[in-house]
Scaffold this active site. Structure first.
Site, PDB file in Angstrom:
ATOM      1  N   SER A  70       0.806  -1.217   0.000  1.00 13.94           N
ATOM      2  CA  SER A  70       0.000   0.000   0.000  1.00 13.94           C
ATOM      3  C   SER A  70       0.841   1.271   0.000  1.00 13.94           C
ATOM      4  O   SER A  70       0.298   2.365  -0.014  1.00 13.94           O
ATOM      5  CB  SER A  70      -0.937   0.011   1.218  1.00 13.94           C
ATOM      6  OG  SER A  70      -0.192  -0.027   2.417  1.00 13.94           O
ATOM      7  N   THR A  99      -2.202   3.967   3.836  1.00 13.54           N
ATOM      8  CA  THR A  99      -1.242   5.053   3.888  1.00 13.54           C
ATOM      9  C   THR A  99      -0.381   4.900   5.114  1.00 13.54           C
ATOM     10  O   THR A  99      -0.849   4.373   6.115  1.00 13.54           O
ATOM     11  CB  THR A  99      -2.033   6.378   4.020  1.00 13.54           C
ATOM     12  OG1 THR A  99      -2.949   6.477   2.943  1.00 13.54           O
ATOM     13  CG2 THR A  99      -1.113   7.584   4.053  1.00 13.54           C
ATOM     14  N   THR A 137       1.742   7.085   0.116  1.00 13.13           N
ATOM     15  CA  THR A 137       0.901   5.941  -0.227  1.00 13.13           C
ATOM     16  C   THR A 137       1.014   5.604  -1.711  1.00 13.13           C
ATOM     17  O   THR A 137       1.420   6.445  -2.522  1.00 13.13           O
ATOM     18  CB  THR A 137      -0.571   6.249   0.095  1.00 13.13           C
ATOM     19  OG1 THR A 137      -1.369   5.082  -0.098  1.00 13.13           O
ATOM     20  CG2 THR A 137      -1.105   7.352  -0.802  1.00 13.13           C
ATOM     21  N   ARG A 176      -6.216   8.659 -10.462  1.00 15.77           N
ATOM     22  CA  ARG A 176      -6.904   8.925  -9.194  1.00 15.77           C
ATOM     23  C   ARG A 176      -5.901   9.381  -8.140  1.00 15.77           C
ATOM     24  O   ARG A 176      -4.824   8.833  -7.987  1.00 15.77           O
ATOM     25  CB  ARG A 176      -7.619   7.671  -8.710  1.00 15.77           C
ATOM     26  CG  ARG A 176      -8.364   7.830  -7.367  1.00 15.77           C
ATOM     27  CD  ARG A 176      -7.533   7.381  -6.180  1.00 15.77           C
ATOM     28  NE  ARG A 176      -8.273   7.509  -4.907  1.00 15.77           N
ATOM     29  CZ  ARG A 176      -7.735   7.291  -3.713  1.00 15.77           C
ATOM     30  NH1 ARG A 176      -6.466   6.950  -3.611  1.00 15.77           N
ATOM     31  NH2 ARG A 176      -8.464   7.424  -2.612  1.00 15.77           N
ATOM     32  N   THR A 186      -5.912   8.285   7.441  1.00 16.21           N
ATOM     33  CA  THR A 186      -5.728   7.043   6.721  1.00 16.21           C
ATOM     34  C   THR A 186      -7.099   6.511   6.333  1.00 16.21           C
ATOM     35  O   THR A 186      -8.100   6.814   6.979  1.00 16.21           O
ATOM     36  CB  THR A 186      -4.967   6.017   7.586  1.00 16.21           C
ATOM     37  OG1 THR A 186      -4.696   4.842   6.828  1.00 16.21           O
ATOM     38  CG2 THR A 186      -5.753   5.633   8.826  1.00 16.21           C
ATOM     39  N   GLY A 187      -7.158   5.745   5.271  1.00  8.79           N
ATOM     40  CA  GLY A 187      -8.441   5.202   4.827  1.00  8.79           C
ATOM     41  C   GLY A 187      -8.858   5.755   3.474  1.00  8.79           C
ATOM     42  O   GLY A 187      -8.021   6.164   2.677  1.00  8.79           O
TER      43      GLY A 187
END
Length: 352
Positions: free
Chosen positions: A87, A211, A229, A239, A262-263
């Site tokens: 990631s 991330t 990330t 994106r 994060t997320g």
């Protein structure tokens, strides 16, 4: 003093902590305010289990009196280099066209900022972001322009798509469905922050992204932060999420504190999440309470969506107090303080 004692007690609840050598610790040691004799002690925080190894590198800078900016850069570079971390950085899962694109930003105590987005062929996106901050009049470079700048600065061009990541991408192409597995990051690392076999991360499954966000305070009491990330696995080409956006994925105010997220970045961007957390701390919220309020903004805006995604915030204030809050169970953050104590703490969450 009474308020500080209450903070220490509250921080222990729900916290799971592990030292680098595997000896169990309590989170209480990580939750104290780092003020003694009027001098603030260094502290570094980072998201997810893999933050333990990142913190170790950052602490080498902080414990010798180094600057927080150098610490956060060195720290997140560990995650960027890890071939088992899909990631972030090298070996990150590619977009749906099979191209690994990286996003990163960095911010120091003087509000200097640098960012790159959709950067290809360079492992250490965070270092390129720092060069943008220090070597250009701009704050963000993207795509081919970011790569051109990186190469001019002496960064090595390399293939970031490893055989393992490529195999996963080709398996995904068979269905081309995007159904993330929530919190898969916590299942990819053991309690010491080292990579471990994860049966969920096999070709044919769809993987989540995430991330590493890191914030630190050095011996002089100055704050800095970094966020990097490879973004959503199998995303649309081009994106960009919240990670390279100052105020969304990261924000530092040297008078107040620092925060990172994060997320699913799209939802963090909608509320300018990390800036919101810092501004709430300015109003007197504790780090954890500020993270919770930001999380609740996301829940209130779209409750149905919030049930299906993970988002977490992590914050550090000028006193050295820290906290986190997330939507769902599973988010954790690593904290490293004096005496080389590096522990993992579970973030509190809204959905049970």
């Amino acid at each position: 003093m009474q308020n500080r004692r209450k903070f220490f007690k509250a921080a222990v609840l729900g916290a799971a902590a592990f030292s680098l050598d595997g000896v169990g610790k309590t989170a209480a040691a990580a939750s104290k305010a780092y003020v003694k004799g009027g001098a603030k002690k260094p502290i570094v925080l980072s998201t997810w289990d893999f933050g333990l190894a990142a913190n170790e590198a950052a602490w080498k800078v902080l414990k010798t009196g180094g600057r927080a900016l150098d610490a956060v850069e060195q720290g997140v570079m560990v995650a960027e280099s890890d071939p088992k971390n899909h990631s972030v950085g090298f070996s990150g899962y590619p977009d749906r066209d099979g191209r690994v694109t990286l996003d990163a930003c960095i911010m120091d105590e003087h509000a200097n900022i640098g960012s790159v987005a959709a950067l290809e062929h360079v492992t250490h996106a965070i270092s390129v972001a720092r060069r943008v901050m220090e070597k250009t009049p701009h704050v963000m470079l993207v795509g081919d322009g970011a790569l051109q700048f990186a190469l001019e600065q002496g960064f090595k061009k390399e293939n970031l798509l490893t055989p393992e990541s490529e195999k996963a991408w080709k398996e995904w192409l068979k269905t081309s469905e995007y159904k993330p597995i929530m919190n898969i990051e916590t299942q990819s690392y053991d309690t010491n922050g080292t990579t471990a076999f994860n049966p969920l991360m096999l070709p044919g499954n769809v993987y989540n992204h995430d991330t590493i966000g890191m914030v630190a305070m050095d011996a002089n009491g100055n704050l800095s932060g970094a966020c990097t990330t490879s973004g959503m696995a199998f995303k649309m080409h081009g994106r960009v999420g919240d990670s390279p956006i100052i105020g969304a994925g990261l924000f530092v105010d040297n008078e107040i504190g620092a925060a990172t997220s994060t997320g699913v970045g799209e939802e963090v961007i909608r509320i300018v999440g990390s800036h919101l957390v810092v501004e709430l701390m300015r109003q007197g919220y504790s780090p954890e309470a500020a993270c919770k309020e930001a999380t609740m903004r996301i829940v209130k805006r779209d409750p149905a969506k919030a049930k299906a995604i993970q988002i977490g915030f992590l914050a550090l204030n000028k006193k050295g107090e820290h906290g986190a809050y997330c939507l769902h169970p599973g988010f954790s953050y690593a904290c490293c303080t004096g005496d080389d104590k590096n522990v993992l703490i579970k973030g509190k969450n809204y959905f049970q």
